[in-house]
Design a protein around this motif. Structure first.
Motif, PDB file in Angstrom:
ATOM      1  N   SER B 124       0.817  -1.221   0.000  1.00 39.13           N
ATOM      2  CA  SER B 124       0.000   0.000   0.000  1.00 39.13           C
ATOM      3  C   SER B 124       0.846   1.265   0.000  1.00 39.13           C
ATOM      4  O   SER B 124       0.538   2.245   0.680  1.00 39.13           O
ATOM      5  N   ARG B 125       1.922   1.225  -0.749  1.00 34.93           N
ATOM      6  CA  ARG B 125       2.787   2.388  -0.901  1.00 34.93           C
ATOM      7  C   ARG B 125       3.053   2.619  -2.386  1.00 34.93           C
ATOM      8  O   ARG B 125       2.752   1.765  -3.223  1.00 34.93           O
ATOM      9  N   PRO B 213       3.168   7.623   0.131  1.00 33.23           N
ATOM     10  CA  PRO B 213       1.768   7.191   0.224  1.00 33.23           C
ATOM     11  C   PRO B 213       1.182   6.989  -1.177  1.00 33.23           C
ATOM     12  O   PRO B 213       1.586   7.651  -2.132  1.00 33.23           O
ATOM     13  N   ARG B 216      -4.845   8.396  -4.211  1.00 36.01           N
ATOM     14  CA  ARG B 216      -6.202   7.846  -4.139  1.00 36.01           C
ATOM     15  C   ARG B 216      -7.245   8.703  -4.853  1.00 36.01           C
ATOM     16  O   ARG B 216      -8.397   8.293  -4.993  1.00 36.01           O
ATOM     17  N   PHE B 242      -1.806  24.175  -6.484  1.00 33.47           N
ATOM     18  CA  PHE B 242      -2.031  22.785  -6.069  1.00 33.47           C
ATOM     19  C   PHE B 242      -0.800  22.099  -5.490  1.00 33.47           C
ATOM     20  O   PHE B 242      -0.880  20.968  -5.030  1.00 33.47           O
ATOM     21  N   ALA B 243       0.347  22.770  -5.528  1.00 38.82           N
ATOM     22  CA  ALA B 243       1.587  22.280  -4.909  1.00 38.82           C
ATOM     23  C   ALA B 243       1.852  20.840  -5.326  1.00 38.82           C
ATOM     24  O   ALA B 243       1.806  20.519  -6.506  1.00 38.82           O
ATOM     25  N   GLU B 244       2.078  19.962  -4.337  1.00 39.49           N
ATOM     26  CA  GLU B 244       2.519  18.595  -4.633  1.00 39.49           C
ATOM     27  C   GLU B 244       1.466  17.788  -5.374  1.00 39.49           C
ATOM     28  O   GLU B 244       1.753  16.707  -5.866  1.00 39.49           O
ATOM     29  N   ARG B 245       0.247  18.264  -5.404  1.00 40.13           N
ATOM     30  CA  ARG B 245      -0.765  17.517  -6.153  1.00 40.13           C
ATOM     31  C   ARG B 245      -0.429  17.463  -7.647  1.00 40.13           C
ATOM     32  O   ARG B 245      -0.904  16.590  -8.362  1.00 40.13           O
ATOM     33  N   ASP B 282      -3.940  13.072  -5.274  1.00 35.10           N
ATOM     34  CA  ASP B 282      -4.023  13.335  -3.833  1.00 35.10           C
ATOM     35  C   ASP B 282      -4.019  12.002  -3.099  1.00 35.10           C
ATOM     36  O   ASP B 282      -4.579  11.022  -3.586  1.00 35.10           O
ATOM     37  N   SER B 283      -3.390  12.002  -1.926  1.00 40.22           N
ATOM     38  CA  SER B 283      -3.360  10.780  -1.121  1.00 40.22           C
ATOM     39  C   SER B 283      -4.710  10.498  -0.454  1.00 40.22           C
ATOM     40  O   SER B 283      -4.971   9.372  -0.049  1.00 40.22           O
ATOM     41  N   LEU B 284      -5.550  11.516  -0.298  1.00 40.99           N
ATOM     42  CA  LEU B 284      -6.863  11.300   0.305  1.00 40.99           C
ATOM     43  C   LEU B 284      -7.848  10.839  -0.768  1.00 40.99           C
ATOM     44  O   LEU B 284      -7.789  11.308  -1.907  1.00 40.99           O
ATOM     45  N   ILE B 287     -11.373  13.265  -3.065  1.00 41.81           N
ATOM     46  CA  ILE B 287     -11.149  14.705  -3.182  1.00 41.81           C
ATOM     47  C   ILE B 287     -11.576  15.110  -4.605  1.00 41.81           C
ATOM     48  O   ILE B 287     -11.121  14.502  -5.567  1.00 41.81           O
ATOM     49  N   TYR B 292     -11.902  21.152  -8.668  1.00 36.70           N
ATOM     50  CA  TYR B 292     -10.910  22.183  -8.325  1.00 36.70           C
ATOM     51  C   TYR B 292     -10.136  22.631  -9.566  1.00 36.70           C
ATOM     52  O   TYR B 292      -9.944  23.812  -9.817  1.00 36.70           O
TER      53      TYR B 292
END
Lengths: 462, 462
Positions: B124-125, B213, B216, B242-245, B282-284, B287, B292
């Motif tokens: 899961s990485r 991570p 997702r 959005f930076a790292e996204r 995004d890791s979440l 989203i 956006y």
């Protein structure tokens, strides 16, 4: 060359204001911890890169030792001159330019870290390196020592933030690569030799650094746990869920919090053996990070949690963390350790090293705190039954125990302060003979007369 | 030593299966582009680190050249043996371990990149390095060439993903630092010398790599713009919001899209001079990144936008990008350039280099695409009036024009493929004499007999 002859020669070489008088020099001659003193040195503060080249050419030809110095905030005796020249870079302090398409800033070595943070903020960008000494430490020193600090978990150490360097070599040659190349593989990566070389390979005069988007949402939580394994579980779980949003994960022991709470006159947020300060951030505004974080902690069984409900409460939590260094001074003179290890072995280290120290020094007090998110700890020890500087008589014995346990856990004895002169004689405990031979070959190639910072890393035996 | 004597000696030294027979060896002796052929070499495939040490000790003592090889997917003739030993690492292919507290994986050099990506996913990485050849290239080669690829904008090149290395030196000495230290400053950073050294300083046998991570949520957009300045404005604006996204920002020219669209039988999403493929992640989970991103693009005046509404549509957009390499083969033999420059100078480069090439070669066709987010371009040129391999007769003249413009823009002639033997004679156009002297001193210290990959970086003049 006699000190007088050297002074005369330098007076002929430089503008009068580039040689400091005795009064100005004295402040540069004693180190931050007041343990090390420069001796028989002449302090120079050139105001141009050409001036640095002129000094180096002269010192190279005349075999004069040169000790470079930035903000003089180091903790390991790394910028202390024994004879020769103390070369202070403070006057090379221009922000040369900001390049927004490449998210980069080019700054001179003598820029104070806070000045670079401010210039980035004025361009609506973030320069993320953040240290306790950011108001006085300088970029050149940060690079030479590969500084770390609070945000390494998210942004890496200084090494990770450097896109390019401008360096004056020992013989005065200028090697300049300040272009913002994000991919480049043309032979061996020399930049990374200068980063962390502690002024022994060349004089860093400027650097191009990475900028990042500003952070526009934030959430801060204080979590109590019963042991360090739980703290590590917390780290894994939050990091995996929130990825780059996790910018800090700080560990504080019960004893460290007791000290800081009394010192800061801020009540302890939670009663527990171990404490974790977590901060999440996001480049987007109005992201309900505190809601996300609160839910995540609750669902993962971390119920001893305080979420900052206001900027004041957030600052109080950080004050508790940041005041530990000041609060521990009440315990007397400390023997400090700047160590790091794999996060998976932090529990083992703290348990076993603590036991060994308690056996050897029954009165010892250990203040443990640090950056759990990157495995680096401030591991400070106090001997309350010993008076003042007599503590240092036990330094070797304490170090021996701590280093032995650090190394047994696959760790390092110098995480973010460097080797300096303080730890030079321990270098061969962390590096193989083949590596030290390579380092010395690199040193010999770049500085054949061994004039650059001769008291650190590889001091002469005698 | 005669070829027969060498073969006999190696047969005595190794297990029979570690020496390849002629049929198996042939596939390793010709390179990916079928331009370079190994000659008079013996192919070895040891199955242990101890075997590699044994081979190196023998070759060091007997001055036998050793050319290391991974998946043999390089594009610059970097793993082609002229005599001596071709040392293929494919059998060192174990995932040694995953360390979740430190988000790290330790793998052997012969692991295929896709195998490491898969092992990370099973834990899961994410292991983020992603290249066209990921199904066959190997980690050792990725490290030796500092591989780049699609996600450098967000995760950096291979250099940024390596926490520690295990290396067998030329004389057989093992230097192993596979601990997961996130902060460590103990003398010069030697790890970064091996990364990108193209097999000339030691044989990388294993590495500890960073994990991240998993992603997702995802959003993918295709945006049409009128010129490259607009493309750069788009990059700045999306990256800052959005930076790292922002994990990908790919540039595609109208001509490149025409070719790929016909080849892929997928219609062009937008009619424009230049095209940008943007991906956010995004890791979440859950989203609404597409919402956006759509709003952001609209509010910033980028109205020629297609947002992928389904996984199928997302894959179609990526197919258009990824099929450019295959589609351009219809134009004939290409002269390829693996270049990078500051993003702020991409416009200038494309305009001026294009003009100069058109003047010198009126029939020239230029396929421009690449990773705008990190300033690296695939800049491939075709001469449709020249037959097949006779194109290479113009290679030097085309290179000269391209490199001249790259260097004038502060760029590099080797972004992510390395120097190899193809570009060895250009090394002194991008490195100063003091740097090349340092590189040669490092080489002499680590490989005093010059046995390691002698045909790349610094080939002998004669």
């Amino acid at each position: 060359m006699s000190p007088e002859a050297l002074k005369n020669a330098l007076q002929n070489l430089l503008a009068p204001h580039e040689l400091l008088d005795d009064a100005d020099a004295q402040a540069l001659f004693i180190d931050q911890r007041r343990r090390y003193h420069s001796q028989n040195a002449i302090a120079l503060m050139p105001d141009s890169v050409a001036g640095v080249q002129k000094i180096m050419r002269f010192c190279h030809e005349n075999r004069i030792p040169v000790t470079p110095q930035g903000g003089n905030t180091g903790l390991v005796g790394g910028s202390v001159a024994q004879g020769g020249v103390l070369l202070n870079l403070s006057r090379l302090n221009q922000i040369r330019r900001i390049n927004l398409p490449d998210n980069a800033i080019t700054v001179e070595a003598g820029c104070v870290l806070a000045q670079v943070q401010k210039a980035a903020a004025e361009a609506s960008r973030l320069f993320p390196l953040s240290l306790a000494s950011e108001g006085s430490c300088q970029i050149g020193g940060n690079i030479a020592c590969n500084a770390g600090g609070l945000n390494v978990l998210r942004y890496g150490t200084m090494r990770d933030l450097v896109l390019g360097l401008e360096v004056v070599l020992a013989d005065g040659t200028l090697v300049s690569h300040l272009e913002t190349l994000h991919k480049n593989t043309t032979g061996y990566e020399i930049k990374h030799l200068f980063i962390g070389s502690e002024g022994t390979l060349g004089i860093i005069t400027a650097a191009t650094l990475k900028l990042f988007p500003q952070l526009r949402s934030i959430a801060t939580a204080w979590v109590g746990v019963e042991n360090i394994n739980q703290a590590i579980e917390l780290l894994i779980s939050v990091r995996n869920a929130f990825a780059e949003r996790l910018i800090s994960c700080e560990l504080v022991s019960r004893f460290a919090l007791d000290l800081s709470s009394r010192f800061s006159q801020i009540s302890q947020p939670i009663d527990a053996e171990w404490h974790i300060l977590i901060e999440l951030s996001d480049s987007l505004p109005d992201i309900p990070l505190d809601e996300y974080l609160g839910e995540h902690l609750y669902h993962h069984g971390f119920h001893h949690t305080v979420l900052a409900q206001s900027e004041q409460q957030r600052q109080d939590l950080w004050t508790l963390r940041e005041n530990i260094s000041a609060a521990q001074k009440g315990l007397g003179v400390s023997i400090k350790h700047d160590i790091a290890m794999p996060i998976e072995r932090v529990t083992e280290f703290i348990q076993q090293c603590g036991q060994a120290l308690n056996t050897a020094f029954p009165q010892i007090q250990i203040v443990v705190f640090g950056h759990l998110g990157d495995g680096s700890l401030h591991y400070n020890t106090f001997l309350p039954d010993v008076l003042d500087n007599r503590v240092y008589e036990s330094e070797n014995a304490v170090n021996q125990i701590v280093y032995q346990h650090v190394l047994a856990c696959g760790g390092t004895i110098a995480a973010e302060h460097g080797i300096g002169s303080l730890k030079a004689y321990h270098l061969n405990s962390v590096r193989l003979p083949a590596e030290i031979a390579l380092m010395q070959a690199i040193k010999a190639q770049l500085d054949p007369h061994g004039i650059l910072n001769p008291n650190v890393l590889f001091p002469k035996e005698n």
